[in-house]
Design a protein around this motif. Structure first.
Motif, PDB file in Angstrom:
ATOM      1  N   SER A   1      31.188  -3.254 -79.597  1.00 16.59           N
ATOM      2  CA  SER A   1      31.205  -4.327 -78.615  1.00 16.59           C
ATOM      3  C   SER A   1      30.416  -5.518 -79.153  1.00 16.59           C
TER       4      SER A   1
ATOM      5  N   ILE B   1      28.261  -7.263 -76.362  1.00 17.46           N
ATOM      6  CA  ILE B   1      26.991  -6.613 -76.038  1.00 17.46           C
ATOM      7  C   ILE B   1      25.983  -6.853 -77.148  1.00 17.46           C
TER       8      ILE B   1
ATOM      9  N   ALA C   1      25.065  -0.351 -79.534  1.00 21.31           N
ATOM     10  CA  ALA C   1      26.169  -1.224 -79.119  1.00 21.31           C
ATOM     11  C   ALA C   1      27.362  -1.081 -80.050  1.00 21.31           C
TER      12      ALA C   1
ATOM     13  N   ALA D   1      29.536   1.458 -78.534  1.00 24.11           N
ATOM     14  CA  ALA D   1      30.002   1.243 -77.166  1.00 24.11           C
ATOM     15  C   ALA D   1      31.331   0.506 -77.133  1.00 24.11           C
TER      16      ALA D   1
ATOM     17  N   ASP E   1      32.907  -2.356 -72.233  1.00 24.60           N
ATOM     18  CA  ASP E   1      32.202  -2.197 -70.962  1.00 24.60           C
ATOM     19  C   ASP E   1      30.840  -1.547 -71.142  1.00 24.60           C
ATOM     20  N   GLY E   2      30.437  -1.324 -72.399  1.00 25.06           N
ATOM     21  CA  GLY E   2      29.139  -0.718 -72.660  1.00 25.06           C
ATOM     22  C   GLY E   2      29.115   0.786 -72.522  1.00 25.06           C
ATOM     23  N   LYS E   3      30.271   1.423 -72.530  1.00 25.27           N
ATOM     24  CA  LYS E   3      30.346   2.856 -72.280  1.00 25.27           C
ATOM     25  C   LYS E   3      30.744   3.628 -73.542  1.00 25.27           C
TER      26      LYS E   3
ATOM     27  N   ASP F   1      25.671   5.274 -71.421  1.00 28.30           N
ATOM     28  CA  ASP F   1      26.346   4.002 -71.173  1.00 28.30           C
ATOM     29  C   ASP F   1      25.273   2.931 -71.067  1.00 28.30           C
ATOM     30  N   PHE F   2      25.572   1.721 -71.507  1.00 26.19           N
ATOM     31  CA  PHE F   2      24.669   0.616 -71.242  1.00 26.19           C
ATOM     32  C   PHE F   2      24.750   0.241 -69.762  1.00 26.19           C
TER      33      PHE F   2
ATOM     34  N   MET G   1      24.941  -2.607 -67.675  1.00 26.71           N
ATOM     35  CA  MET G   1      25.271  -4.001 -67.942  1.00 26.71           C
ATOM     36  C   MET G   1      24.429  -4.963 -67.110  1.00 26.71           C
TER      37      MET G   1
ATOM     38  N   LEU H   1      21.214  -5.464 -68.862  1.00 22.57           N
ATOM     39  CA  LEU H   1      21.370  -6.379 -69.994  1.00 22.57           C
ATOM     40  C   LEU H   1      21.296  -7.832 -69.547  1.00 22.57           C
TER      41      LEU H   1
END
Length: 409
Positions: free
Chosen positions: A2, A5, A27, A30, A33-35, A85-86, A88, A91
């Motif tokens: 990503s 991200i 990242a 990921a 969507d950060g997943k 997962d991030f 979001m 962030l």
């Protein structure tokens, strides 16, 4: 990978170069969507050239700070990493915090670009733009990776550069009150202390008092020597202070999200209540063919199998809450409102009957919460699928409960 991200992370305040380097590497795994982040600690350590202990510590910090969300813990199979997962929204908050504290230009705290020959070409490749319509292409560094890593490690210490004198001073400060150390040889302990990394020395000193408390609670008659404590890294058996202080339960209002998640999680466990044998009256009904033994047992199981759920229902009728595990709080946020007069509630009541679960009696509030259903089609099937999705989401929690961990930490 990503890129978006990564761009956000490069602009965020993460506290040290090591933390930022690990976050950017995460990242790389990921999606947009950060997943879908699940590299092992060993792989992250190899690819960032950090120690596994440092990687584990930073990952734990990211989870505690809300930057990462644990979706499934690893370790159930060899080589399986924890899935993250991030977060979001976290962030966005990090990036906003940097802008609020630094402005565009960290050196001057000035949010307006002084236009000179050097700055006229802009700062970043940020889509939002620090200066709107200008950009500068930043060439990658040409130093060898080992030199860059040395610089990153030095920066990560954040002005806490250790010297031989400071390390030895820390050693004597820690061992001066060590039980029985006066009669022990000092050099083996000192060598073991110097062999640790800066992070390990910090953790060893911070957790030492609680380690002694743990030995006392376990009624140990012997305190291991400092050389053993340092060499075998015994402090790792002690939880970090923030983990100790973190609450594990919270009072939740009846029929709310957390309350409902706790209730269904209990029902997904095997029944623990005492199931009484059929009464003489019930045996009489069975002989008359008015019921069956299976029906009698199912009724008894529903009424007595989950005593904690029945108590939750009783307290709910009095509008009293229940102490619920915060480990379920995150998944509970996805629960769906169901109206008491709607078809979904009727389907949820049927699902409880099918599974032999107790359902709240009496008049329900206008809205209560259940695991979300997805898609269209047969409502009974959709509800059953929602239960199984919820079971998968809390599989780690249920596994810990089955092992006897009441907090399912």
């Amino acid at each position: 990978m990503s890129i978006a991200i990564m761009s956000q992370l490069f602009k965020a305040h993460l506290g040290s170069t090591n933390r930022k380097m690990l976050a950017v590497r995460l990242a790389d795994f990921a999606d947009d969507d950060g997943k879908g982040i699940w590299p092992t600690v060993g792989r992250l350590a190899r690819e960032t050239e950090l120690s596994e202990r440092t990687v584990q510590r930073i990952l734990s910090e990211f989870v505690d700070e809300g930057l990462l969300i644990v979706r499934r813990k690893g370790g159930w199979k060899p080589g399986e990493g924890t899935r993250y997962d991030f977060n979001m929204s976290a962030l966005v908050r990090l990036q906003a915090a940097k802008v609020a504290t630094e402005g565009c230009h960290s050196d001057t705290r000035d949010t307006v670009t002084p236009m000179t020959a050097e700055t006229g070409t802009g700062d970043t490749d940020d889509a939002e733009g620090c200066h709107g319509d200008t950009q500068t292409v930043i060439e990658p560094p040409i130093q060898p990776s080992d030199l860059r890593e040395g610089a990153r490690e030095a920066e990560g210490q954040e002005s806490q550069i250790e010297t031989e004198q400071s390390i030895e001073k820390g050693f004597w400060a820690l061992v001066k009150d060590w039980p029985g150390f006066a009669g022990m040889p000092k050099e083996p302990a000192k060598r073991a202390w110097f062999a640790l990394s800066a992070d390990e020395r910090r953790d060893a000193a911070e957790r030492f008092p609680r380690w002694l408390q743990l030995l006392k609670a376990q009624k140990k008659s012997h305190t291991p020597a400092p050389s053993t404590y340092f060499g075998e890294k015994l402090w790792m058996d002690v939880p970090a202070q923030d983990e100790v202080a973190k609450p594990v339960n919270a009072m939740a209002a009846p029929f709310g999200k957390l309350w409902s998640a706790a209730r269904i999680s209990e029902l997904l466990m095997a029944p623990t209540g005492i199931i009484a044998p059929p009464t003489q009256f019930q045996l009489s009904l069975i002989r008359q063919g008015k019921t069956t033994l299976d029906e009698v047992r199912a009724e008894q199981r529903m009424r007595c199998g989950w005593p904690s759920v029945n108590t939750m229902h009783e307290r709910a009728r009095e509008r009293q809450g229940w102490l619920c595990p915060l480990a379920l709080e995150e998944v509970a946020q996805g629960f769906q409102q169901v109206h008491r007069d709607g078809e979904q509630l009727v389907a949820w009541r049927r699902e409880h009957q099918r599974r032999g679960w107790p359902f709240p009696e009496g008049k329900l509030p206008d809205w209560s919460y259940f695991p979300p259903i997805e898609g269209d089609g047969d409502l009974d099937l959709l509800v059953a699928e929602a239960v199984e999705r919820f079971r998968d989401q809390i599989s780690d929690y249920l596994a810990n409960r089955s092992k006897g961990d009441d907090h399912a930490a």
